[in-house]
Design a protein around this motif. Structure first.
Motif, short mmCIF file in Angstrom:
data_model
loop_
_atom_site.label_atom_id
_atom_site.label_comp_id
_atom_site.label_asym_id
_atom_site.label_seq_id
_atom_site.Cartn_x
_atom_site.Cartn_y
_atom_site.Cartn_z
N GLY A 135 54.43 41.81 39.18
CA GLY A 135 53.71 42.76 38.31
C GLY A 135 52.56 42.09 37.59
O GLY A 135 52.57 40.88 37.32
N ALA A 136 51.55 42.91 37.30
CA ALA A 136 50.33 42.38 36.66
C ALA A 136 49.81 43.37 35.61
O ALA A 136 48.61 43.55 35.47
CB ALA A 136 49.27 42.10 37.71
N GLY A 137 50.73 44.00 34.87
CA GLY A 137 50.32 44.93 33.81
C GLY A 137 50.26 44.23 32.47
O GLY A 137 50.14 43.00 32.40
N GLY A 138 50.36 45.02 31.41
CA GLY A 138 50.24 44.48 30.05
C GLY A 138 51.33 43.47 29.72
O GLY A 138 51.07 42.42 29.14
N ALA A 139 52.57 43.78 30.10
CA ALA A 139 53.68 42.88 29.77
C ALA A 139 53.52 41.56 30.52
O ALA A 139 53.76 40.48 29.98
CB ALA A 139 55.01 43.54 30.13
N SER A 140 53.09 41.65 31.77
CA SER A 140 52.90 40.46 32.60
C SER A 140 51.85 39.53 31.98
O SER A 140 51.97 38.31 32.05
CB SER A 140 52.47 40.88 34.00
OG SER A 140 52.18 39.76 34.78
N ASN A 158 51.90 41.32 43.24
CA ASN A 158 51.64 42.66 42.72
C ASN A 158 51.41 43.66 43.85
O ASN A 158 50.86 43.31 44.89
CB ASN A 158 50.43 42.63 41.78
CG ASN A 158 50.42 43.82 40.84
OD1 ASN A 158 51.48 44.22 40.34
ND2 ASN A 158 49.26 44.41 40.60
N ARG A 159 51.84 44.90 43.59
CA ARG A 159 51.65 45.99 44.55
C ARG A 159 50.16 46.14 44.87
O ARG A 159 49.77 46.34 45.99
CB ARG A 159 52.22 47.27 43.92
CG ARG A 159 52.15 48.48 44.79
CD ARG A 159 52.83 49.63 44.11
NE ARG A 159 52.20 49.97 42.83
CZ ARG A 159 52.62 50.95 42.04
NH1 ARG A 159 53.66 51.68 42.37
NH2 ARG A 159 52.00 51.20 40.90
N THR A 160 49.31 46.02 43.83
CA THR A 160 47.86 46.09 44.02
C THR A 160 47.30 44.69 43.73
O THR A 160 46.99 44.36 42.58
CB THR A 160 47.24 47.10 43.01
OG1 THR A 160 48.12 48.22 42.90
CG2 THR A 160 45.86 47.55 43.43
N LYS A 163 44.18 43.92 41.51
CA LYS A 163 44.31 44.04 40.06
C LYS A 163 44.81 42.71 39.47
O LYS A 163 44.32 42.23 38.45
CB LYS A 163 45.31 45.15 39.73
CG LYS A 163 44.84 46.08 38.65
CD LYS A 163 45.73 47.30 38.56
CE LYS A 163 46.78 47.18 37.49
NZ LYS A 163 47.73 48.31 37.50
N LEU A 184 52.73 42.22 46.94
CA LEU A 184 54.18 42.30 46.80
C LEU A 184 54.79 42.86 48.09
O LEU A 184 54.69 44.05 48.35
CB LEU A 184 54.53 43.20 45.60
CG LEU A 184 56.01 43.43 45.31
CD1 LEU A 184 56.71 42.13 44.97
CD2 LEU A 184 56.18 44.43 44.17
N THR A 202 58.33 41.99 35.77
CA THR A 202 57.63 42.57 34.61
C THR A 202 57.27 44.03 34.87
O THR A 202 56.57 44.63 34.06
CB THR A 202 56.34 41.80 34.27
OG1 THR A 202 55.34 42.09 35.27
CG2 THR A 202 56.56 40.31 34.19
N THR A 203 57.71 44.59 35.99
CA THR A 203 57.39 46.00 36.28
C THR A 203 58.51 46.89 35.73
O THR A 203 59.55 46.40 35.27
CB THR A 203 57.27 46.26 37.79
OG1 THR A 203 58.58 46.25 38.37
CG2 THR A 203 56.40 45.23 38.48
N SER A 204 58.31 48.19 35.85
CA SER A 204 59.34 49.12 35.38
C SER A 204 60.32 49.49 36.49
O SER A 204 61.18 50.37 36.29
CB SER A 204 58.67 50.37 34.82
OG SER A 204 57.78 50.88 35.79
N VAL A 205 60.23 48.82 37.64
CA VAL A 205 61.13 49.15 38.76
C VAL A 205 62.56 48.74 38.39
O VAL A 205 62.81 47.57 38.11
CB VAL A 205 60.68 48.44 40.06
CG1 VAL A 205 61.64 48.79 41.19
CG2 VAL A 205 59.25 48.81 40.41
P1 ATR Z 1 53.11 47.40 31.34
O1 ATR Z 1 52.02 47.42 30.33
O2 ATR Z 1 54.43 47.89 30.81
O3 ATR Z 1 53.23 46.09 32.04
P2 ATR Z 1 51.47 48.67 33.32
O4 ATR Z 1 50.28 48.06 32.70
O5 ATR Z 1 51.43 50.09 33.74
O6 ATR Z 1 52.75 48.53 32.40
O7 ATR Z 1 51.85 47.74 34.59
C1 ATR Z 1 52.85 48.06 35.43
C2 ATR Z 1 53.01 46.96 36.50
O8 ATR Z 1 54.14 47.33 37.29
C3 ATR Z 1 51.84 46.85 37.47
O9 ATR Z 1 51.76 45.54 37.94
C4 ATR Z 1 52.25 47.79 38.58
O10 ATR Z 1 51.67 47.52 39.83
P3 ATR Z 1 50.17 48.02 40.19
O11 ATR Z 1 49.22 47.05 39.57
O12 ATR Z 1 50.12 48.01 41.67
O13 ATR Z 1 50.06 49.41 39.60
C5 ATR Z 1 53.74 47.53 38.64
N1 ATR Z 1 54.50 48.64 39.20
C6 ATR Z 1 54.78 49.82 38.62
N2 ATR Z 1 55.53 50.59 39.44
C7 ATR Z 1 55.74 49.86 40.57
C8 ATR Z 1 56.45 50.10 41.80
N3 ATR Z 1 57.11 51.24 42.02
N4 ATR Z 1 56.45 49.11 42.72
C9 ATR Z 1 55.81 47.95 42.51
N5 ATR Z 1 55.11 47.66 41.37
C10 ATR Z 1 55.08 48.61 40.42
#
Ligand code: ATR
Length: 291
Positions: A135-140, A158-160, A163, A184, A202-205
């Motif tokens: 994961g690469a979002g805010g928490a990451s 990361n899925r994307t 990013k 990923l 760090t993702t919500s999965v």
């Molecule tokens: P937060 O701030 O809580 O980290 P966020 O900024 O929305 O939330 O980031 C979510 C992260 O979880 C991202 O890395 C996202 O991947 P993408 O960058 O591809 O969007 C990842 N994520 C969320 N749902 C996912 C899923 N079903 N499978 C894989 N990665 C997922």
């Protein structure tokens, strides 16, 4: 007889601003800590929408609120509304704690060091270790920053991947640590986990209500790994249950939650946080509400 905790006219008010806030565990943890140390402090939730953030911060100033946590969706947007940003929080670009110091609103980040303390507290030293971060979002961002600064060698999956690449470049420049980025998928995960000592989701999965999901296939988890999930609802995610079964060491999201709270407590009160009280109360509350 004087009660062991009471709110007087001198009470210092702390709280959390976010939207939603109904699920927050912070009032439970902090009020238990204030009570344990007999401090005339109280902690309350404030539901603040994105468009009301500016007015809310002005209100915090006017009401002399002593300190507050900042949660989704305000951790980045609050930065220009404060008077000072701690250097570390400024580098990460995310504030989760504010202290009102004689009218000066100062922003801090305890998510990053809270995460690090959660590892160190369990005897896991990331320095020099290879760490796979999903994961690469805010928490990451906070987690990767703390780990890179500590001297861990990171691979972000990361899925994307595009990013993640942007933030990895930025973070490498700030910390001087090389950071690898991969898409990923099972093949990349298998390769990354062969070399890694620590795996972090760090993702919500896997978060309620998708509790039957895991970001990693169980047969990729090896016993030499420490597996960390930042999710705390459910208490033990599918990832952590499967990691336990594979013989790996596990660390739950509750530890990060407690340590970021403990560091915030110390900023507001100048006192050492009663970490065990905070953990016990957070666990009690979450177990009662676990889905
Ligand atoms: P937060 O701030 O809580 O980290 P966020 O900024 O929305 O939330 O980031 C979510 C992260 O979880 C991202 O890395 C996202 O991947 P993408 O960058 O591809 O969007 C990842 N994520 C969320 N749902 C996912 C899923 N079903 N499978 C894989 N990665 C997922």
């Amino acid at each position: 007889m004087k009660p062991d905790w009471e709110i007087t006219g001198k009470c210092q008010i702390c709280g959390v601003i976010g939207d939603p806030v109904e699920h927050t565990v912070s009032p439970i943890m902090h009020n238990a800590a204030f009570k344990a140390l007999h401090l005339d402090y109280v902690y309350v939730p404030f539901k603040v929408s994105k468009q009301d953030l500016r007015n809310a911060v002005a209100g915090m100033r006017a009401l002399n609120i002593h300190g507050f946590n900042v949660t989704i969706p305000h951790k980045v947007d609050i930065i220009p509304l404060l008077d000072e940003i701690d250097e570390f929080a400024g580098k990460i670009g995310s504030v989760n704690v504010v202290l009102n110091e004689n009218g000066q609103m100062i922003g801090y980040n305890t998510d990053a060091h809270g995460f690090l303390y959660a590892l160190l507290d369990q005897g896991v030293e990331p320095e020099g270790q290879r760490v796979a971060v999903i994961g690469a979002g805010g928490a990451s961002r906070s987690i990767c920053f703390a780990l890179a600064e500590r001297g861990a060698v990171l691979t972000i999956l990361n899925r994307t991947p595009e990013k993640a690449a942007r933030f990895a470049t930025e973070m490498s420049e700030m910390t001087g640590q090389p950071i690898q980025v991969m898409a990923l998928n099972d093949e990349n995960l298998a390769g990354a986990l062969d070399n890694a000592g620590i795996l972090i989701n760090t993702t919500s999965v896997g978060m309620y209500p998708q509790s039957d999901e895991s970001p990693v296939k169980h047969d990729l988890i090896k016993p030499h790994l420490t597996v960390v999930d930042i999710i705390y609802n459910p208490f033990k995610t599918r990832l952590l249950l499967e990691a336990e079964r594979a013989g790996a060491r596990t660390i739950s999201g509750i530890d990060m939650l407690v340590w970021q709270g403990a560091l915030a407590f110390e900023i507001w009160t100048g006192r050492k946080a009663p970490v065990n009280v905070m953990r016990k109360e957070a666990q009690r509350f979450l177990k009662g509400h676990e889905k």
